[in-house]
Design an enzyme around this catalytic site. Structure first.
Site, PDB file in Angstrom:
ATOM      1  N   HIS A 135     -20.752  99.992 101.883  1.00 32.55           N
ATOM      2  CA  HIS A 135     -20.183 100.624 103.080  1.00 32.55           C
ATOM      3  C   HIS A 135     -18.792 101.211 102.859  1.00 32.55           C
ATOM      4  O   HIS A 135     -18.285 101.914 103.721  1.00 32.55           O
ATOM      5  CB  HIS A 135     -20.136  99.641 104.249  1.00 32.55           C
TER       6      HIS A 135
HETATM    7  C1  UD1 Z   1     -14.446  98.553 108.742  1.00 26.51           C
HETATM    8  C2  UD1 Z   1     -13.181  98.142 107.987  1.00 26.51           C
HETATM    9  C3  UD1 Z   1     -13.574  97.529 106.650  1.00 26.51           C
HETATM   10  C4  UD1 Z   1     -14.582  96.416 106.815  1.00 26.51           C
HETATM   11  C5  UD1 Z   1     -15.771  96.948 107.594  1.00 26.51           C
HETATM   12  C6  UD1 Z   1     -16.793  95.859 107.824  1.00 26.51           C
HETATM   13  C7  UD1 Z   1     -11.228  99.576 108.414  1.00 26.51           C
HETATM   14  C8  UD1 Z   1     -10.350 100.623 107.844  1.00 26.51           C
HETATM   15  N1  UD1 Z   1     -12.334  99.271 107.679  1.00 26.51           N
HETATM   16  O1  UD1 Z   1     -15.063  99.584 108.002  1.00 26.51           O
HETATM   17  O2  UD1 Z   1     -12.410  96.999 106.043  1.00 26.51           O
HETATM   18  O3  UD1 Z   1     -15.010  95.979 105.541  1.00 26.51           O
HETATM   19  O4  UD1 Z   1     -15.295  97.436 108.853  1.00 26.51           O
HETATM   20  O5  UD1 Z   1     -17.993  96.400 108.299  1.00 26.51           O
HETATM   21  O6  UD1 Z   1     -10.929  99.040 109.457  1.00 26.51           O
HETATM   22  N2  UD1 Z   1     -20.096 102.835 113.096  1.00 26.51           N
HETATM   23  C9  UD1 Z   1     -21.160 102.733 113.953  1.00 26.51           C
HETATM   24  N3  UD1 Z   1     -21.230 101.633 114.776  1.00 26.51           N
HETATM   25  C10 UD1 Z   1     -20.278 100.670 114.783  1.00 26.51           C
HETATM   26  C11 UD1 Z   1     -19.187 100.803 113.910  1.00 26.51           C
HETATM   27  C12 UD1 Z   1     -19.104 101.878 113.063  1.00 26.51           C
HETATM   28  O7  UD1 Z   1     -22.051 103.589 114.003  1.00 26.51           O
HETATM   29  O8  UD1 Z   1     -20.429  99.700 115.539  1.00 26.51           O
HETATM   30  C13 UD1 Z   1     -20.036 103.989 112.169  1.00 26.51           C
HETATM   31  C14 UD1 Z   1     -19.319 105.195 112.738  1.00 26.51           C
HETATM   32  O9  UD1 Z   1     -19.913 106.327 112.198  1.00 26.51           O
HETATM   33  C15 UD1 Z   1     -17.930 105.015 112.166  1.00 26.51           C
HETATM   34  C16 UD1 Z   1     -18.214 104.436 110.803  1.00 26.51           C
HETATM   35  O10 UD1 Z   1     -19.349 103.592 110.991  1.00 26.51           O
HETATM   36  O11 UD1 Z   1     -17.201 106.202 112.123  1.00 26.51           O
HETATM   37  C17 UD1 Z   1     -17.063 103.657 110.208  1.00 26.51           C
HETATM   38  O12 UD1 Z   1     -16.659 102.619 111.111  1.00 26.51           O
HETATM   39  P1  UD1 Z   1     -15.182 102.020 111.029  1.00 26.51           P
HETATM   40  O13 UD1 Z   1     -15.040 100.946 112.023  1.00 26.51           O
HETATM   41  O14 UD1 Z   1     -14.203 103.140 111.070  1.00 26.51           O
HETATM   42  O15 UD1 Z   1     -15.068 101.440 109.579  1.00 26.51           O
HETATM   43  P2  UD1 Z   1     -16.098 100.564 108.708  1.00 26.51           P
HETATM   44  O16 UD1 Z   1     -16.636 101.432 107.639  1.00 26.51           O
HETATM   45  O17 UD1 Z   1     -17.055  99.802 109.541  1.00 26.51           O
END
Ligand code: UD1
Length: 362
Positions: free
Chosen positions: A205
């Site tokens: 991820h």
């Molecule tokens: C975040 C943390 C990372 C952690 C990870 C655990 C930061 C910078 N990164 O990364 O350190 O290891 O969480 O999972 O805070 N999305 C969804 N549904 C959700 C959440 C996210 O569809 O419930 C998708 C969206 O497209 C979003 C992308 O995932 O833009 C990234 O989500 P984000 O919360 O920005 O970061 P993670 O990659 O989950």
């Protein structure tokens, strides 16, 4: 004592579980604030349900966005929450955007901040999490370190006077859930008709592995050419990036599957031949379960897993294939992540530090 925990992303809910339990057991008032960084039920609600965490007292509903937009929305919303609750401690967890937003908001409001999982370092400045950790550690009043190595990093940065070694709270949950699921068949094994020990469990991820189309394609192809089925528990981020970039997450040996609830993840890891991941938490969980791990990264914060032989870093397809097919590491009874009672220690340290007044500045 009143503690206010700020969480928002999946690994933080796992860390919150033992803290919440220890707080309740100690008669501490515990306010839970969910930023809404993660909102899919399988990344959020299921952890509260399965790990016995009380529903959040406050939900900010911030959702996804660029780093600046997401972090800024949290900052804007947290001031009022902290002002209303005025806790003795704001407790922040790990290294996500929710962590740095809460630390920054609280420290500017002169509310004592404690950072759980302080002192981890990858020394990779391309990682958003590395900035989140460093900034949070330098802002916080009390640094709750999981390992001796983390204490060493904080000492090197002049933060020893604010540091306490408490152990790793994820170990608290892992050991308990392992004992709960041990011996029970893995739901994933049954669902997919897998053989016990006949598959690898994978998660990918991180931005450095998902956001460059060539890199993601290389990893998917490498996993697809392994010698056993590879079950990819696909985070929404990798699903979205793969769809946008035209990369198949089911190809050859590689089979994409929705993320699992925590007990099912642990059961699936326990029954696997090995874990392949870029997650920090899963590297450590694999070590604690004594399942060999191959980590698709150039470095790890959990260096003990590599030093003890249970984890190898792999970048290329050849390195990934060599990692998963290596011989079983030597058994060890080393316990670098503590004894499974870190959360109790966290509550005791917070109480003592409150009673003794402000933590000494370095
Ligand atoms: C975040 C943390 C990372 C952690 C990870 C655990 C930061 C910078 N990164 O990364 O350190 O290891 O969480 O999972 O805070 N999305 C969804 N549904 C959700 C959440 C996210 O569809 O419930 C998708 C969206 O497209 C979003 C992308 O995932 O833009 C990234 O989500 P984000 O919360 O920005 O970061 P993670 O990659 O989950």
């Amino acid at each position: 004592m009143k503690i206010l925990s700020v969480v928002g992303a999946r690994p933080q809910f796992v860390k919150l579980a033992p803290i919440h339990r220890a707080a309740v057991a100690a008669g501490v008032e515990h306010v839970i604030v969910h930023t809404g960084q993660h909102y899919d039920p399988m990344l959020s609600d299921v952890f509260f349900d399965d790990l016995g965490i009380a529903a959040p007292d406050v939900h900010l509903g911030v959702g996804s966005g660029s780093h600046g937009v997401q972090t800024g929305a949290m900052l804007g919303a947290l001031d009022a929450v902290f002002d209303e609750h005025r806790p003795d401690w704001v407790l922040v967890y790990g290294d996500t955007n929710s962590t740095v937003a809460a630390a920054l908001s609280a420290v500017k409001m002169h509310i004592p901040v404690a950072h759980l999982e302080a002192g981890l370092r990858s020394f990779n400045r391309r990682m958003p999490e590395e900035h989140n950790r460093v900034l949070t550690d330098h802002a916080a009043d009390l640094l709750l370190a999981p390992t001796e190595v983390a204490v060493g990093h904080l000492t090197d940065e002049g933060l020893a006077a604010r540091t306490e070694l408490v152990g790793d709270v994820m170990t608290d949950v892992l050991l308990e859930v392992r004992d709960r699921v041990a011996g029970a068949p893995s739901a994933l094994v049954a669902e997919l008709g897998l053989d016990e020990g006949g598959y690898y469990l994978a998660t990918i991820h991180r931005a450095e592995n998902t956001d460059d189309p060539a890199r993601l394609a290389e990893i998917a192809a490498a996993l697809g050419s392994l010698d056993k089925p590879v079950i990819l528990l696909a985070h929404p981020r990798v699903v979205a990036r793969a769809a946008a970039q035209g990369v198949a997450l089911t190809q050859g040996a590689l089979i994409a599957h929705a993320p699992l609830a925590y007990p099912e993840l642990i059961a699936a890891a326990l029954s696997s031949a090995g874990v392949v991941t870029d997650s920090g938490g899963l590297q450590k969980e694999a070590f604690l379960l004594r399942v060999p791990c191959t980590t698709i990264r150039t470095e790890t914060e959990w260096v003990e897993t590599v030093q003890l032989g249970w984890n190898v870093l792999a970048g290329t397809a050849e390195e990934i294939a060599a990692g998963v097919s290596r011989g079983r590491p030597d058994d060890t009874d080393a316990a670098p992540y503590g004894d499974g009672r870190a959360a109790e220690r966290v509550i005791a340290v917070l109480d003592a530090a409150r009673a003794n007044g402000p933590v000494a500045a370095p």
